[in-house]
Design an enzyme around this catalytic site. Structure first.
Site, PDB file in Angstrom:
ATOM      1  N   TYR A 227       0.741  -1.379  -0.049  1.00 39.26           N
ATOM      2  CA  TYR A 227       0.193   0.219  -0.036  1.00 39.26           C
ATOM      3  C   TYR A 227       1.116   1.082   0.361  1.00 39.26           C
ATOM      4  O   TYR A 227       2.159   1.384   0.703  1.00 39.26           O
ATOM      5  CB  TYR A 227      -0.980   0.004   0.981  1.00 39.26           C
ATOM      6  CG  TYR A 227      -2.164   0.817   1.322  1.00 39.26           C
ATOM      7  CD1 TYR A 227      -2.879   1.120  -0.418  1.00 39.26           C
ATOM      8  CD2 TYR A 227      -2.538   1.303   2.574  1.00 39.26           C
ATOM      9  CE1 TYR A 227      -3.884   1.636  -0.344  1.00 39.26           C
ATOM     10  CE2 TYR A 227      -4.292   2.144   2.474  1.00 39.26           C
ATOM     11  CZ  TYR A 227      -4.630   1.728   0.836  1.00 39.26           C
ATOM     12  OH  TYR A 227      -5.682   2.767   1.206  1.00 39.26           O
TER      13      TYR A 227
ATOM     14  N   SER B 260       1.231  -8.198   0.775  1.00 42.07           N
ATOM     15  CA  SER B 260       0.203  -6.877   1.979  1.00 42.07           C
ATOM     16  C   SER B 260      -0.739  -6.614   0.497  1.00 42.07           C
ATOM     17  O   SER B 260      -1.727  -7.436  -0.327  1.00 42.07           O
ATOM     18  CB  SER B 260       1.010  -6.109   2.174  1.00 42.07           C
ATOM     19  OG  SER B 260       0.023  -5.233   3.194  1.00 42.07           O
ATOM     20  N   GLN B 261      -0.893  -5.174  -0.099  1.00 46.67           N
ATOM     21  CA  GLN B 261      -1.459  -4.828  -0.682  1.00 46.67           C
ATOM     22  C   GLN B 261      -1.050  -5.694  -2.331  1.00 46.67           C
ATOM     23  O   GLN B 261      -1.876  -6.095  -2.796  1.00 46.67           O
ATOM     24  CB  GLN B 261      -1.304  -2.596  -1.064  1.00 46.67           C
ATOM     25  CG  GLN B 261      -1.901  -3.110  -2.307  1.00 46.67           C
ATOM     26  CD  GLN B 261      -1.865  -1.598  -3.195  1.00 46.67           C
ATOM     27  OE1 GLN B 261      -3.020  -0.914  -3.042  1.00 46.67           O
ATOM     28  NE2 GLN B 261      -0.820  -1.442  -3.553  1.00 46.67           N
TER      29      GLN B 261
ATOM     30  N   ASP C 197      -0.134 -10.872  12.940  1.00 51.29           N
ATOM     31  CA  ASP C 197      -0.492  -9.797  12.132  1.00 51.29           C
ATOM     32  C   ASP C 197      -0.902  -8.910  13.155  1.00 51.29           C
ATOM     33  O   ASP C 197      -2.014  -9.532  13.080  1.00 51.29           O
ATOM     34  CB  ASP C 197      -1.006 -10.353  10.514  1.00 51.29           C
ATOM     35  CG  ASP C 197      -0.216  -8.694   9.686  1.00 51.29           C
ATOM     36  OD1 ASP C 197      -0.553  -7.918   9.761  1.00 51.29           O
ATOM     37  OD2 ASP C 197      -0.200  -9.117   8.564  1.00 51.29           O
TER      38      ASP C 197
ATOM     39  N   HIS D 194       3.019  -8.625  10.197  1.00 50.80           N
ATOM     40  CA  HIS D 194       3.393  -7.899   9.127  1.00 50.80           C
ATOM     41  C   HIS D 194       4.959  -7.085   9.021  1.00 50.80           C
ATOM     42  O   HIS D 194       4.988  -5.791   9.102  1.00 50.80           O
ATOM     43  CB  HIS D 194       2.423  -6.626   8.673  1.00 50.80           C
ATOM     44  CG  HIS D 194       0.773  -6.471   7.696  1.00 50.80           C
ATOM     45  ND1 HIS D 194       0.458  -7.413   6.723  1.00 50.80           N
ATOM     46  CD2 HIS D 194       2.012  -5.260   6.967  1.00 50.80           C
ATOM     47  CE1 HIS D 194      -0.043  -6.658   5.919  1.00 50.80           C
ATOM     48  NE2 HIS D 194       0.884  -5.995   5.657  1.00 50.80           N
TER      49      HIS D 194
END
Length: 321
Positions: A93, A185-186, A275, A304
């Site tokens: 992100y 992630s994203q 996470d 994360h």
């Protein structure tokens, strides 16, 4: 080992966010629009030079006319052996497509890499979307108040991932039957979206993916996580939650858990049970819906963050393409 659910419960969790009744029609319409997009692209040599690879900036026109940028790295001609495997890469992100070096590693092993910049984030891709309503604090809610759900920001980004994969598959040096998808992630979410909407993806490796099970993320009251913009939206625009059902239903169009059952690729899914940015339950909501060949790689004490040995495992995985 903090977690929002026990591992046995995570393995059976099916999600909290709704799936819109016209979800399949929504994505069928989107893919028809994408089918009208040409696979034309422009290549510009990069300043980065390697004896092991050829490096380029690649540009194409995405849905809605946005100019999308990717980094393209292919094996050097002197080491190329005809058509070989390829992977599409997606970033986290607000970041960008990353350094050349990691991609050169793949090219040195005969794998071409096309790494996409998301619209309007940290890279060179433009975001030309015009929407009604707020764009406060992030992209999840971009377009959420627009009367037309086709104007959700991530609808176009998901389609960009497919167009990126199709362009890579169209290249002379790439075997279209040997293309994988990879991201964290994203980027993990976009890996799921790409593999869901482009059935020719052969291997998908999503790492602690974002953009899943929005209502669950909100219920966990995680206001410092990647999902915080949902909280901001309610605070400023619906403090009494009169539109709560409507909002979460709208988000269902861009929820990867609702796409995951379409995946035909072989999947290696990576998650950390500690996470707090993309809670494990939101990830398992999508993972548990995958019916294709899948394997779960769990980092019990990790969240994360950097995951040891992941880069090694990823390369070894894509060498099987």
């Amino acid at each position: 080992m903090p977690t929002d659910m026990s591992l046995p419960n995570l393995k059976t969790y099916e999600g909290s966010s709704p799936k819109p009744e016209d979800f399949d029609q929504f994505w069928a319409r989107a893919l028809r629009e994408l089918d009208d997009q040409p696979l034309d692209y422009e290549l510009e040599p990069a300043d980065f030079v390697s004896e092991l690879a050829e490096c380029f900036h690649l540009y194409f026109t995405g849905v809605g006319g946005a100019r999308i940028h990717c980094k393209y790295v292919r094996p050097a001609k002197k080491t190329s052996k005809g058509q070989g495997p390829g992977i599409v890469m997606f970033h986290g992100y607000s970041c960008d497509s990353g350094d050349w070096v990691e991609k050169v590693t793949y090219a040195a092993h005969g794998i071409s890499v096309l790494a996409m910049d998301c619209r309007g984030q940290g890279g060179r891709s433009e975001d030309n979307l015009t929407v009604q309503g707020t764009t406060i604090r992030g992209h999840i809610i971009r377009g959420i108040d627009d009367p037309n759900p086709d104007n959700l920001y991530y609808r176009n980004v998901f389609l960009d991932t497919v167009q990126t994969a199709r362009i890579l598959m169209s290249m002379d040096e790439v075997d279209p039957a040997r293309v994988g998808a990879f991201g964290l992630s994203q980027g993990g979410a976009l890996t799921v979206a790409c593999a869901s909407l482009e059935p020719r993806i052969a291997v998908a490796l999503p790492v602690y993916p974002f953009l899943s099970d929005y209502k669950r993320a909100w219920e966990l009251d995680i206001t410092t996580s990647a999902y915080e913009e949902i909280n901001y939206y309610f605070r400023f625009f619906d403090p009494h939650h009169l539109r709560e059902d409507e909002i979460f239903n709208r988000l269902g169009y861009i929820d990867i858990q609702n796409l995951a059952d379409r995946i035909q690729a072989r999947v290696l899914w990576v998650t950390g049970l500690a996470d707090t940015i993309c809670p494990p339950s939101t990830q398992f909501a999508a993972y548990n819906k995958i019916t294709a060949n899948k394997q779960l790689m769990v980092y019990y004490e990790y969240g994360h963050e950097y995951l040891p040995y992941l880069a090694d495992r990823a390369l070894q995985t894509f060498l099987t393409l």
